[in-house]
Scaffold this active site. Structure first.
Site, PDB file in Angstrom:
ATOM      1  N   LYS A 251       1.356  -1.378   0.523  1.00 51.71           N
ATOM      2  CA  LYS A 251      -0.144   0.537  -0.260  1.00 51.71           C
ATOM      3  C   LYS A 251       1.015   1.246   0.306  1.00 51.71           C
ATOM      4  O   LYS A 251       0.338   2.178   0.480  1.00 51.71           O
ATOM      5  CB  LYS A 251      -0.769   0.163   1.270  1.00 51.71           C
ATOM      6  CG  LYS A 251      -1.389  -1.369   1.258  1.00 51.71           C
ATOM      7  CD  LYS A 251      -2.962  -1.335   2.508  1.00 51.71           C
ATOM      8  CE  LYS A 251      -3.832  -2.543   2.308  1.00 51.71           C
ATOM      9  NZ  LYS A 251      -4.948  -2.593   1.015  1.00 51.71           N
ATOM     10  N   CYS A 252       1.872   1.245  -0.693  1.00 54.83           N
ATOM     11  CA  CYS A 252       3.086   2.462  -0.494  1.00 54.83           C
ATOM     12  C   CYS A 252       2.659   3.092  -2.372  1.00 54.83           C
ATOM     13  O   CYS A 252       2.712   1.851  -3.022  1.00 54.83           O
ATOM     14  CB  CYS A 252       4.194   1.731  -0.480  1.00 54.83           C
ATOM     15  SG  CYS A 252       5.730   2.457  -0.836  1.00 54.83           S
TER      16      CYS A 252
END
Length: 227
Positions: A91-92
């Site tokens: 989720k970067c």
């Protein structure tokens, strides 16, 4: 029979007995040489101590870590290949690097490159899922086929021993803060490059993408060397 006492020097004394024209000499009591015993034998020479095994401080593959499916993997098995170690997250903002990492792996796998992905939730809670969820995400979204390992910690006191070793190398990070040497990864997708002998070679900042010539050129140079 005729007897006489004789001596030779200060350390020998004896009794001479003449019997039938034959002279027999006996040592006096208290003057005879002691018989050899184990107590007065010379000590055997001490065996030479074997040298202690030499450990290459730059060798980084001496770790056993479970793959993301739980299978224990000995990193020594990757010796002979060029290894790119990357801490990842799902989720970067840099998560799309998975695609370029997979492309790099497929391009150079036959030449001896392997990429090792280590999911970590150390930055911004950007890898909160379980190992099963991470694997599903990587394979369904980016068709990742390079080895992925179980989620670990890569910073601080609780960092995995592999990452404790990696951070201790005083390497200037390509694309990172000038003059800063070593230390914990600053963010997801920090990259460590290892040569065919299993020795650390170089380090790359998170924003150095997998297709950046600064990284790919060095990989190709290492692939051209013998293992």
């Amino acid at each position: 029979m005729r007897m006489c006492c004789c001596s030779k020097g200060s350390n020998a004394a004896g009794l001479v007995v003449i019997m039938g024209g034959v002279m027999v000499t006996t040592l006096a009591a208290g003057r005879h040489a002691p018989a050899p015993t184990s107590e007065n034998q010379p000590e055997p020479a001490a065996s030479a101590a074997l040298p202690a095994p030499v450990t290459d401080p730059e060798y980084v593959l001496n770790h056993k870590i479970p793959l993301i499916d739980g299978t224990l993997q000995d990193l020594n098995a990757y010796e002979g290949r060029v290894v790119l170690i990357v801490n990842t997250a799902s989720k970067c903002g840099l998560t799309p690097q998975y695609e370029a990492l997979e492309k790099l792996y497929r391009t150079h796998k036959k030449d001896g490159l392997v990429i090792l992905g280590f999911p970590a939730n150390d930055f911004g809670n950007q890898e909160p899922g379980s190992n099963e969820q991470i694997l599903e995400f990587c394979t369904s979204r980016f068709e990742v086929s390079f080895p992925m390992f179980e989620k670990i910690t890569v910073v601080g006191d609780d960092a995995h021993p592999l990452y404790k070793q990696l951070r201790d190398f005083e390497l200037e990070e390509v694309g990172g803060k000038p003059g800063q040497l070593g230390g914990d990864p600053a963010w997801n997708f920090t990259k460590f490059l290892v040569d065919r002998a299993g020795r650390i070679d170089s380090r790359y900042a998170p924003r150095v993408t997998p297709d950046d010539p600064r990284l790919t050129d060095r990989i190709e140079q290492l692939l051209a060397t013998e293992g």
